[in-house]
Design a protein around this motif. Structure first.
Motif, short mmCIF file in Angstrom:
data_model
loop_
_atom_site.label_atom_id
_atom_site.label_comp_id
_atom_site.label_asym_id
_atom_site.label_seq_id
_atom_site.Cartn_x
_atom_site.Cartn_y
_atom_site.Cartn_z
N ALA A 2 0.86 -1.48 0.35
CA ALA A 2 0.00 -0.10 0.17
C ALA A 2 0.92 1.39 0.27
CB ALA A 2 -1.19 -0.18 1.28
N ARG A 3 0.31 2.28 -0.50
CA ARG A 3 1.26 3.59 -0.38
C ARG A 3 1.05 4.45 0.14
NH1 ARG A 3 3.50 4.66 -6.07
NH2 ARG A 3 3.04 2.85 -6.93
N GLY A 4 -0.16 4.22 1.18
CA GLY A 4 -0.58 5.23 2.09
C GLY A 4 -0.08 4.93 3.43
N GLY A 5 -0.52 5.98 4.20
CA GLY A 5 -0.25 5.31 5.76
C GLY A 5 -0.52 4.35 6.68
N GLU A 6 -1.73 3.46 5.92
CA GLU A 6 -1.75 2.34 6.53
C GLU A 6 -0.61 1.42 6.42
OE1 GLU A 6 -3.67 2.36 2.48
OE2 GLU A 6 -3.59 3.77 3.63
N GLY A 7 -0.16 1.51 5.37
CA GLY A 7 1.17 0.59 4.80
C GLY A 7 2.17 0.65 5.41
N GLN A 8 2.50 1.42 6.08
CA GLN A 8 3.87 1.51 6.30
C GLN A 8 4.63 0.41 7.73
OE1 GLN A 8 4.06 5.70 8.25
NE2 GLN A 8 4.03 6.71 6.22
N GLU A 9 3.64 0.16 8.15
CA GLU A 9 3.85 -0.71 9.25
C GLU A 9 4.77 -1.96 8.35
OE1 GLU A 9 5.75 -2.86 12.99
OE2 GLU A 9 5.44 -1.12 11.89
N ALA A 10 3.31 -2.34 6.84
CA ALA A 10 3.97 -3.92 6.02
C ALA A 10 5.63 -3.36 5.33
CB ALA A 10 2.73 -3.84 5.66
N ARG A 11 5.78 -2.34 5.24
CA ARG A 11 7.26 -2.00 3.99
C ARG A 11 7.83 -1.70 5.00
NH1 ARG A 11 7.04 0.41 -0.56
NH2 ARG A 11 4.80 1.24 -0.22
N ARG A 12 7.78 -1.62 6.24
CA ARG A 12 9.29 -1.52 7.22
C ARG A 12 9.52 -2.41 7.73
NH1 ARG A 12 10.38 -2.46 12.28
NH2 ARG A 12 7.98 -3.01 12.60
N ILE A 13 8.16 -3.77 8.12
CA ILE A 13 8.38 -5.59 7.96
C ILE A 13 9.11 -6.08 6.98
CG2 ILE A 13 7.63 -7.15 8.46
CD1 ILE A 13 5.58 -5.99 10.59
N TYR A 14 8.92 -5.46 6.18
CA TYR A 14 9.09 -6.68 4.16
C TYR A 14 10.11 -5.08 4.27
CZ TYR A 14 9.72 -7.19 -0.99
OH TYR A 14 9.65 -7.84 -1.78
N THR A 15 11.07 -4.52 4.19
CA THR A 15 12.27 -4.02 4.21
C THR A 15 12.93 -4.52 4.95
OG1 THR A 15 11.57 -1.57 3.18
CG2 THR A 15 13.99 -1.63 4.01
N GLU A 16 12.47 -4.32 6.13
CA GLU A 16 13.76 -5.19 6.82
C GLU A 16 14.13 -6.75 7.04
OE1 GLU A 16 12.65 -6.13 11.40
OE2 GLU A 16 12.25 -3.90 11.66
N GLY A 17 13.33 -7.30 6.08
CA GLY A 17 13.09 -9.20 5.74
C GLY A 17 14.37 -8.67 5.08
N VAL A 18 14.20 -7.65 4.13
CA VAL A 18 15.07 -7.98 2.58
C VAL A 18 16.04 -7.68 3.13
CG1 VAL A 18 15.89 -6.25 1.03
CG2 VAL A 18 12.84 -7.09 1.09
N GLY A 19 16.55 -7.22 4.08
CA GLY A 19 17.62 -6.40 4.42
C GLY A 19 18.47 -8.01 5.22
N ASP A 20 17.82 -8.26 6.11
CA ASP A 20 18.29 -9.35 6.88
C ASP A 20 18.39 -10.53 5.85
OD1 ASP A 20 17.84 -8.18 9.33
OD2 ASP A 20 15.28 -9.40 9.29
#
Length: 70
Positions: A2-20
């Motif tokens: 999601a591009r809106g504010g509601e997707g920020q947590e999902a994006r953060r978790i996804y980004t962390e997972g990609v980095g890990d």
């Protein structure tokens, strides 16, 4: 994603997972981000050219690049 504010947590978790995952792929000879990009790029290109000799050539080249000892 999601591009809106509601997707920020999902994006953060996804980004962390990609980095890990990239960190897990890191070797003494190769950066994990480079390995991850090579793997995913090869997969996308091989699927896009599925059924042609180029598809297997892409996978073979990526495999050789990822398993080459420096």
């Amino acid at each position: 994603m999601a591009r809106g504010g509601e997707g920020q947590e999902a994006r953060r978790i996804y980004t962390e997972g990609v980095g890990d995952f990239a960190e897990w792929l890191t070797t003494e000879d190769q950066d994990g981000i480079t390995r991850l990009c090579t793997m995913l790029g090869a997969l996308v290109l091989a699927r896009a050219t599925n059924g042609s000799p180029l598809s297997e050539e892409i996978l073979t080249a990526a495999r050789a690049a990822l398993t080459a000892s420096g």
